[in-house]
Design an enzyme around this catalytic site. Structure first.
Site, PDB file in Angstrom:
ATOM      1  N   GLN A 200       1.206   4.567   3.017  1.00 43.98           N
ATOM      2  CA  GLN A 200       0.511   4.230   3.380  1.00 43.98           C
ATOM      3  C   GLN A 200      -1.233   4.630   3.100  1.00 43.98           C
ATOM      4  O   GLN A 200      -1.715   4.702   4.422  1.00 43.98           O
ATOM      5  CB  GLN A 200       0.221   3.296   4.137  1.00 43.98           C
ATOM      6  CG  GLN A 200       1.250   1.772   4.651  1.00 43.98           C
ATOM      7  CD  GLN A 200       1.736   1.069   3.515  1.00 43.98           C
ATOM      8  OE1 GLN A 200       1.241   0.429   2.802  1.00 43.98           O
ATOM      9  NE2 GLN A 200       2.343   1.087   1.907  1.00 43.98           N
ATOM     10  N   ALA A 241      -2.476  -8.301   4.822  1.00 42.73           N
ATOM     11  CA  ALA A 241      -2.100  -7.162   4.690  1.00 42.73           C
ATOM     12  C   ALA A 241      -2.427  -6.093   4.096  1.00 42.73           C
ATOM     13  O   ALA A 241      -3.315  -6.973   3.893  1.00 42.73           O
ATOM     14  CB  ALA A 241      -0.453  -7.441   4.224  1.00 42.73           C
ATOM     15  N   HIS A 242      -1.834  -5.640   3.109  1.00 41.00           N
ATOM     16  CA  HIS A 242      -2.305  -4.283   2.737  1.00 41.00           C
ATOM     17  C   HIS A 242      -3.171  -4.847   1.558  1.00 41.00           C
ATOM     18  O   HIS A 242      -1.981  -5.279   0.788  1.00 41.00           O
ATOM     19  CB  HIS A 242      -1.817  -3.035   2.440  1.00 41.00           C
ATOM     20  CG  HIS A 242      -0.414  -3.213   1.538  1.00 41.00           C
ATOM     21  ND1 HIS A 242       1.241  -1.879   2.297  1.00 41.00           N
ATOM     22  CD2 HIS A 242       0.360  -4.504   1.377  1.00 41.00           C
ATOM     23  CE1 HIS A 242       2.170  -3.356   1.368  1.00 41.00           C
ATOM     24  NE2 HIS A 242       1.440  -4.270   1.166  1.00 41.00           N
ATOM     25  N   ASN A 243      -3.590  -4.180   0.911  1.00 36.13           N
ATOM     26  CA  ASN A 243      -4.748  -4.558  -0.334  1.00 36.13           C
ATOM     27  C   ASN A 243      -5.166  -5.544  -0.691  1.00 36.13           C
ATOM     28  O   ASN A 243      -5.605  -6.244  -1.451  1.00 36.13           O
ATOM     29  CB  ASN A 243      -3.177  -3.697  -1.393  1.00 36.13           C
ATOM     30  CG  ASN A 243      -3.363  -2.426  -1.858  1.00 36.13           C
ATOM     31  OD1 ASN A 243      -2.091  -2.222  -1.074  1.00 36.13           O
ATOM     32  ND2 ASN A 243      -4.220  -1.232  -1.766  1.00 36.13           N
TER      33      ASN A 243
END
Length: 353
Positions: A200, A241-243
């Site tokens: 990540q 969560a990511h993004n």
């Protein structure tokens, strides 16, 4: 021993631009609800369902609209928006300790980290290489500020907040205990049933005037940064969560879960327990009610629900049983429709003859 904060009613009125109806020299030493307030406390009426408590309230004064004040015999501060006035005045009575500027002797600060002289760094805090701490920032005990992370001026971190590396936080951001910003996103590629980790390599960027609740987590981006806009308010135990991208002035209640790469617009409100699947978009000015599961994009402003409303347990069991029977009921209905169509068709043929 705790000292008493005290203001005259006139001073409070000047702070919020209120009209005083009563004794402007009345001392006010705190805020309380209509039901609990005493003669030295200020209360407010913002929700009509609490109007029934107004006549019997022992409050020294009450924040009221002009319409409510006209029928009130007691002392009042008349404002256009009592709840907003209460919000402003609450800061005058806030007893949250203010840390003195300086770095606690037990804190560990990397040699190349930059800490403004007006900032406060608490006991056993860790500030890693290349981090930058702005003017007036307060970092509580046992916080960790990761490498190259930036905290803008006026920020406040409660004890035990963790910022991983490459997290950028704007001005006047408050983060409660247990929050983790910049943890690794949940990214894996599957190879013949075995999960292979995806690095990540993005970060997290948070705007100005953001509030982040206790034990809330915001994961770093897989490639580009996870983005939190200006004025966003996040309650406790939220998972981002990511993004994910969250637009300015959006608010979320506790236990919301947002899957990766979802985009949420500006001025949205997500009630408690809402869930979003990944890679969808929600437009501006959307309200999602509690426990709703959002499985597709929302393109029109408005209110949306999918949760089942509460009902007595016996009724709910009956409803659940009916839901299990829906497929069978649908098949039976289709059969009836076919029979009805056949009868109707036969009747029409007889009439034509």
């Amino acid at each position: 021993m705790m000292s008493t904060l005290s203001y005259t009613l006139g001073q409070l009125a000047a702070h919020v631009g209120a009209e005083v109806r009563g004794d402007a020299d009345l001392p006010i030493q705190g805020l309380a609800t209509l039901q609990e307030a005493g003669p030295a406390q200020l209360s407010f009426l913002a929700n009509p369902q609490y109007r029934k408590y107004l006549p019997e309230s022992r409050a020294g004064a009450v924040l009221l609209t002009a319409a409510d004040a006209d029928g009130f015999a007691g002392t009042a501060l008349v404002v256009a928006n009592p709840y907003l006035a209460y919000a402003s005045l609450s800061h005058l009575f806030d007893r949250k300790p203010k840390a003195a500027a300086g770095i606690h002797p037990t804190a560990i600060v990397a040699a190349d980290a930059e800490v403004d002289p007006s900032a406060s760094v608490g006991a056993y805090a860790v500030i890693e290489s290349g981090a930058r701490i702005g003017a007036g920032v307060s970092i509580g005990a046992h916080c960790v500020i990761g490498a190259r992370s930036v905290i803008g001026e006026g920020g406040w971190l409660a004890p035990r907040v963790t910022l991983y590396h490459d997290v950028t936080i704007g001005a006047r951001v408050s983060i409660q205990s247990g929050a983790v910003i910049g943890g690794e996103g949940f990214g894996f590629a599957n190879e013949k049933g075995v999960w292979q980790k995806i690095a990540q390599i993005g970060g997290v960027t948070i705007g100005d005037d953001v509030e982040i609740g206790a034990n809330t987590t915001i994961d770093r981006g897989a490639l580009s940064d996870t983005l939190i806009g200006n004025g966003v308010k996040l309650d406790n135990q939220i998972m981002i969560a990511h993004n994910v991208q969250i637009g300015d002035h959006t608010a979320m209640a506790a236990c919301v879960g947002i899957s990766g790469s979802a985009k949420i617009g500006r001025h949205c409100m997500l009630a408690g327990g809402v869930g979003l699947v990944g890679h969808i978009e929600i437009c501006d000015n959307v309200f999602v009610t509690g426990m709703t599961m959002v499985t597709r994009s929302i393109t029109e402003p408005g209110s949306y629900s999918s949760g089942t409303a509460m009902q007595p347990a016996a009724e709910w069991k009956k409803s659940a049983a009916r839901i299990r029977q829906l497929d069978d009921m649908a098949r039976r209905l289709q059969q009836l429709e076919k029979r009805l169509a056949a009868v109707t068709s036969s009747g029409d043929a007889s009439s034509d003859a």
